[in-house]
Design a protein around this motif. Structure first.
Motif, PDB file in Angstrom:
ATOM      1  N   GLN A  33       0.936  -1.184   0.033  1.00 25.75           N
ATOM      2  CA  GLN A  33      -0.097   0.150   0.067  1.00 25.75           C
ATOM      3  C   GLN A  33       0.848   1.438   0.118  1.00 25.75           C
ATOM      4  O   GLN A  33       1.696   1.359   0.497  1.00 25.75           O
ATOM      5  N   GLY A  34       0.485   2.266  -0.874  1.00 25.67           N
ATOM      6  CA  GLY A  34       1.138   3.549  -0.907  1.00 25.67           C
ATOM      7  C   GLY A  34       2.627   3.629  -1.433  1.00 25.67           C
ATOM      8  O   GLY A  34       3.492   4.482  -1.140  1.00 25.67           O
ATOM      9  N   THR A  35       2.938   2.351  -2.123  1.00 25.61           N
ATOM     10  CA  THR A  35       4.249   2.447  -2.707  1.00 25.61           C
ATOM     11  C   THR A  35       4.559   2.886  -4.260  1.00 25.61           C
ATOM     12  O   THR A  35       5.560   3.138  -4.866  1.00 25.61           O
ATOM     13  N   THR A  36       3.411   3.432  -4.630  1.00 21.86           N
ATOM     14  CA  THR A  36       3.473   3.973  -6.028  1.00 21.86           C
ATOM     15  C   THR A  36       2.458   5.398  -5.797  1.00 21.86           C
ATOM     16  O   THR A  36       2.094   5.841  -4.808  1.00 21.86           O
ATOM     17  N   LYS A  37       2.602   6.167  -6.997  1.00 24.91           N
ATOM     18  CA  LYS A  37       1.910   7.578  -7.056  1.00 24.91           C
ATOM     19  C   LYS A  37       2.411   8.371  -5.777  1.00 24.91           C
ATOM     20  O   LYS A  37       1.382   9.165  -5.300  1.00 24.91           O
ATOM     21  N   GLY A  38       3.587   8.299  -5.524  1.00 27.41           N
ATOM     22  CA  GLY A  38       4.107   9.495  -4.501  1.00 27.41           C
ATOM     23  C   GLY A  38       3.837   8.970  -3.033  1.00 27.41           C
ATOM     24  O   GLY A  38       4.228   9.772  -2.171  1.00 27.41           O
ATOM     25  N   GLY A  39       3.427   7.901  -2.784  1.00 22.40           N
ATOM     26  CA  GLY A  39       3.132   7.371  -1.431  1.00 22.40           C
ATOM     27  C   GLY A  39       4.456   7.125  -0.531  1.00 22.40           C
ATOM     28  O   GLY A  39       4.569   7.422   0.527  1.00 22.40           O
ATOM     29  N   ASN A  40       5.553   6.628  -1.498  1.00 28.05           N
ATOM     30  CA  ASN A  40       6.855   6.681  -0.736  1.00 28.05           C
ATOM     31  C   ASN A  40       6.896   5.357   0.361  1.00 28.05           C
ATOM     32  O   ASN A  40       7.770   5.746   1.403  1.00 28.05           O
ATOM     33  N   ARG A  41       5.945   4.632   0.578  1.00 32.34           N
ATOM     34  CA  ARG A  41       5.806   3.632   1.622  1.00 32.34           C
ATOM     35  C   ARG A  41       6.852   2.440   1.472  1.00 32.34           C
ATOM     36  O   ARG A  41       7.447   2.130   0.138  1.00 32.34           O
ATOM     37  N   PHE A  42       7.640   2.126   2.590  1.00 32.46           N
ATOM     38  CA  PHE A  42       8.618   0.986   2.644  1.00 32.46           C
ATOM     39  C   PHE A  42       7.754  -0.307   2.802  1.00 32.46           C
ATOM     40  O   PHE A  42       7.194  -0.577   3.463  1.00 32.46           O
ATOM     41  N   GLY A 656      -2.792   3.445  -3.278  1.00 31.65           N
ATOM     42  CA  GLY A 656      -3.924   3.806  -2.418  1.00 31.65           C
ATOM     43  C   GLY A 656      -3.937   4.821  -1.602  1.00 31.65           C
ATOM     44  O   GLY A 656      -4.691   5.331  -0.730  1.00 31.65           O
ATOM     45  N   LEU A 657      -2.898   5.669  -1.706  1.00 31.18           N
ATOM     46  CA  LEU A 657      -2.783   7.003  -0.594  1.00 31.18           C
ATOM     47  C   LEU A 657      -2.917   8.454  -1.551  1.00 31.18           C
ATOM     48  O   LEU A 657      -2.359   8.197  -2.877  1.00 31.18           O
ATOM     49  N   PRO A 658      -3.666   9.399  -1.251  1.00 34.67           N
ATOM     50  CA  PRO A 658      -3.692  10.485  -1.843  1.00 34.67           C
ATOM     51  C   PRO A 658      -2.466  11.366  -2.039  1.00 34.67           C
ATOM     52  O   PRO A 658      -2.622  12.793  -2.497  1.00 34.67           O
ATOM     53  N   GLY A 659      -1.569  11.012  -1.223  1.00 30.08           N
ATOM     54  CA  GLY A 659      -0.007  11.744  -1.264  1.00 30.08           C
ATOM     55  C   GLY A 659       0.759  10.959  -0.464  1.00 30.08           C
ATOM     56  O   GLY A 659       0.570   9.761  -0.215  1.00 30.08           O
TER      57      GLY A 659
END
Length: 772
Positions: A33-42, A656-659
């Motif tokens: 979750q949140g690893t694409t579209k600028g989410g930058n999750r690990f 899945g994160l808006p930023g």
């Protein structure tokens, strides 16, 4: 989509509803979750909430910054032990790296990177990359150590692309490996030097690397490592050099220590098709790194055992704290994937504090309280109160030794302050919600008072040279002299509203501690945001906005729809005047009066959406959609914005994160909305929204629970509050307090419906507005 593991892991984990005596809620978690579209999750292995080791791949894709090391596309050029999650600015860490290479390698300074044959696979506690050269890399970890398992196929592809049936394979340990940045802001990391040695008598290698810079502009810091392989290498060498041509490459084959500022590492060659590698790290010494390794991962420890332990730990310490019934699988995955994301950083480095000797807990990798103080820290408190108390003590202890609390911190160094000194808000929030334990609250107030009274020296940040971005309140001289901040300082209007909120935090603490003179002083200062309010500023049928103000008292002409670049050198940071003009969250009654009363206030919040001003990915606007609760009977509009404008932007998927996750800020935002409440940091007030689930139970610790139920509702179509009981009492307040539902537990029973209802006639308190 969460990819399943190999058959052996499926056998270990599948089918059972429990792991380690807890319900296995990790099956609902998508670590991507949140690893694409600028989410930058690990997405790599974090064995426990806030574990020091964060083991995963480092990926290169052109000149794109890989903030957490991971990118979905690109070439893997190492698997390293330390990362952050959801950060921006510039990458940090990516240190203590290994890379598998087919065959014996003559020059380890070459580009050893590989494409991936298939997308990476992962679950909590386990990560797998299948490289294009035929090598499979599987990872698991503990708090301070990592375990690699390499599987080389019978026929691999060599570094140069040709097929090789060689029985020889190499592991390159690169001390000089670090995540790069290509943004040209002066925030890129540097490798300064290191040391490497191999002890052939017992087959372990050890050493350290020295690094600096990154997003917080830290000076040199060291990380020590100690590694062992499951097999004795057929051959090995230590290398040192400066470029990939090999012209300056030096090799060493004795047991001597090799050190220097050039690129440095070791090459170990094996003939086995399966190989395990264990690595421990420490901020203190190589001896401590070896102790961490031997204590946490033995020669018999398997990937599967570590992964199972990680699942049990996450279930017990985080995931099982919130239980839901009647939820769709998509919403369940969103909830638990988001819970994972908000507990990856900071890093619990208690026992690994290289900055000073002490007995207090120590947390690092705080990114950043400017991002997280709005909703992450308040949920952190509820889900894991024991760790939260430790975190509060750590903030105070950093002040005790370094002179200031951090707004952000990494590699044992404060920085970067974006706007206010928001550790003040976090401490105030903890205090008014009765966090006590071993916290020294007198020292906590002194730490906050340092922010409020002492201007830190400038740290020559190229992005904002006017004042410190390391710690404290850089624009404090203007704040104390004028009661507002002039354009002599960057981010002047954003700083003014946040300094007001910070000073309100000092008021809350001083009032509780009985420091009456200080309480009166800081309450008055918390109203200074009003000094930036220009009643003649106009935009879209509204008058009155926060604008820059000169030293002579005059206002600067400012288009309320424009923030310039919205960045370091501008008057408004990461959002626009419309948003910042609604951010005096401790003084809403006065804000409503200045805006023209209830009707104009509602229309002003409406305009955020009508004019497409609101951006769910910008932290300054997190609370804006819920300000309707401050107008009698308009709570339904807060719910409508939550469901129709914000909730649809989230999912458990990679995009899945808006930023940017921003250290879990974005994930905690949606979790609060799923709970159906919204925190006002530094106050005991929670705005009432509308829960997503028919039933939710939150474990508050020491046997206390908050149970939230809904009837008559549907998450997507029937979500408006028709009525509410709190602890059996009919409720018509658009808010609850900490004491109502969290201090001793409680019960909230909602009746929901498809039509808006003018529910919530009693509005929340406005504690700084008592002067009328």
């Amino acid at each position: 989509m969460l990819v399943s593991l190999l058959g052996i892991l499926e056998m270990v984990f599948a089918g059972g509803p429990e792991v380690g005596g807890e319900e296995d809620l990790t099956r609902h978690v998508n670590v991507f979750q949140g690893t694409t579209k600028g989410g930058n999750r690990f997405p790599g292995v974090v064995a426990a909430p806030f574990a020091m080791v964060k083991l995963g791949p480092d990926v290169m894709n052109g000149r794109h910054d890989a903030y957490s090391g991971y990118l979905p596309e690109g070439r893997v050029w190492g698997f390293s032990m330390m990362h952050e999650s959801g950060t921006g600015g510039a990458p940090k860490y990516g240190v203590v790296s290994q890379m598998p290479v087919v065959g014996d390698i003559a020059n380890p300074l070459l580009d050893l990177s590989q494409d991936r044959a298939v997308p990476d696979e992962a679950e909590i506690g386990y990560y797998k990359s299948s490289l294009a050269n035929g090598v499979a890399v599987e990872l698991s970890a503990t708090q301070h150590a990592g375990l690699y398992r390499y599987t080389f196929s019978k026929t691999n592809t060599s570094l140069f692309g040709n097929s090789s049936s060689s029985n020889m394979h190499s592991i390159v340990v690169d001390v000089s490996h670090v995540l790069p940045s290509f943004r040209r802001f002066g925030w890129e990391q540097h490798y300064s030097g290191g040391e490497f040695e191999y002890d052939a008598t017992d087959g372990h290698y050890q050493g350290f690397g020295t690094y600096n810079n990154g997003w917080n502009l830290s000076p040199d810091w060291n990380i020590y490592f100690c590694g062992r392989f499951s097999k004795e290498p057929e051959s090995w060498k230590i290398f040192k050099g400066t470029n990939s041509s090999g012209e300056t490459l030096a090799e060493y084959g004795s047991n001597e220590k090799v050190s220097g500022t050039q690129r440095l590492g070791g090459v170990f060659t094996f003939k086995e098709r399966e190989l395990r590698s264990r690595v421990g790290i420490s901020f203190l010494s190589t001896e401590q790194a070896c102790e961490n390794l031997d204590r946490e991962i033995s020669t018999e420890t398997t990937i599967e055992e570590l992964a199972s332990t990680a699942k049990s730990t996450w279930n017990a310490e985080v995931l099982n704290k919130i239980q839901v019934e009647g939820a769709t699988e998509a919403d369940t995955k969103l909830l638990y994937s988001s819970l994972l994301g908000m507990f990856l950083i900071p890093s619990n480095r208690t026992g690994e504090n290289a900055a000073w000797d002490g007995t207090e807990p120590y947390y690092d990798d705080v990114f950043t309280l400017w991002d997280t103080h709005r909703c992450q820290t308040s949920l952190f408190h509820i889900v894991n109160p024991t760790a939260y108390e430790e975190f509060i003590r750590s903030l105070i202890d950093i002040w005790r030794h370094d002179g200031f609390m951090p707004d952000a911190r990494s590699s044992n160094f404060n920085g970067r302050v974006q706007v206010g000194s928001n550790a003040d808000n976090v401490l105030a929030d903890a205090y008014v919600k009765n966090v006590r334990g071993a916290v020294n609250w007198h020292n906590g107030f002194l730490a906050m008072q340092t922010d409020a009274e002492i201007a830190p020296p400038p740290n020559n940040d190229p992005m904002a040279p006017d004042s410190s971005t390391k710690e404290g309140r850089g624009a404090l001289p203007d704040w104390l002299k004028y009661g507002y901040i002039t354009p002599a300082y960057t981010r002047s209007v954003s700083r003014a509203i946040e300094y007001s909120n910070n000073d309100f935090g000092l008021y809350q603490m001083a009032q509780g501690l009985g420091y009456d003179d200080d309480a009166a002083k800081y309450l008055n200062r918390s109203r200074n945001w009003r000094n930036h309010w220009n009643p003649r500023a106009e935009s879209n049928n509204h008058t009155g906005f926060m604008v820059p103000r000169l030293a002579n008292g005059s206002f600067v002409d400012q288009d309320p729809l424009s923030c310039g670049g919205c960045y370091w050198g501008d008057a408004y940071y990461e959002d626009n005047p419309w948003i910042y003009s609604l951010n005096a969250l401790h003084d809403i009654a006065r804000l409503k009066a200045l805006s023209g009363g209830d009707e104009k206030f509602v229309d002003r919040v409406d305009k955020l959406f009508d004019l497409n001003i609101f951006n769910a990915g910008n932290e300054p606007g997190f609370t804006s959609p819920f300000l309707y609760n401050f107008v009698p009977g308009m709570q339904w509009k807060s719910v409508e914005r939550s469901r129709r404008e914000i909730g649809r932007l989230y999912s458990a998927e990679p995009g899945g994160l808006p930023g940017n996750s921003d250290g879990g800020a974005m994930e905690s935002n949606i979790i609060w909305q799923m709970i159906g409440l919204w925190p006002l940091t530094g106050q005991t007030t929670f705005l009432i929204l509308s829960p997503w689930f028919p039933r939710m139970t939150i474990d508050l610790g020491t046997g206390k629970t908050l149970t939230i139920t809904t009837t008559g509702g549907d998450k997507d179509t029937a979500f408006y509050v028709q009525s509410l009981k709190v602890n059996g009492e009919e409720w018509n307040q658009s808010w609850v307090s900490w004491q109502d539902v969290f201090e001793d537990g409680g019960k909230m029973e909602y009746v929901l419906g498809a039509e808006p209802r003018a529910w919530g006639s009693e509005v929340p308190p406005s504690p700084a507005s008592g002067d009328g």
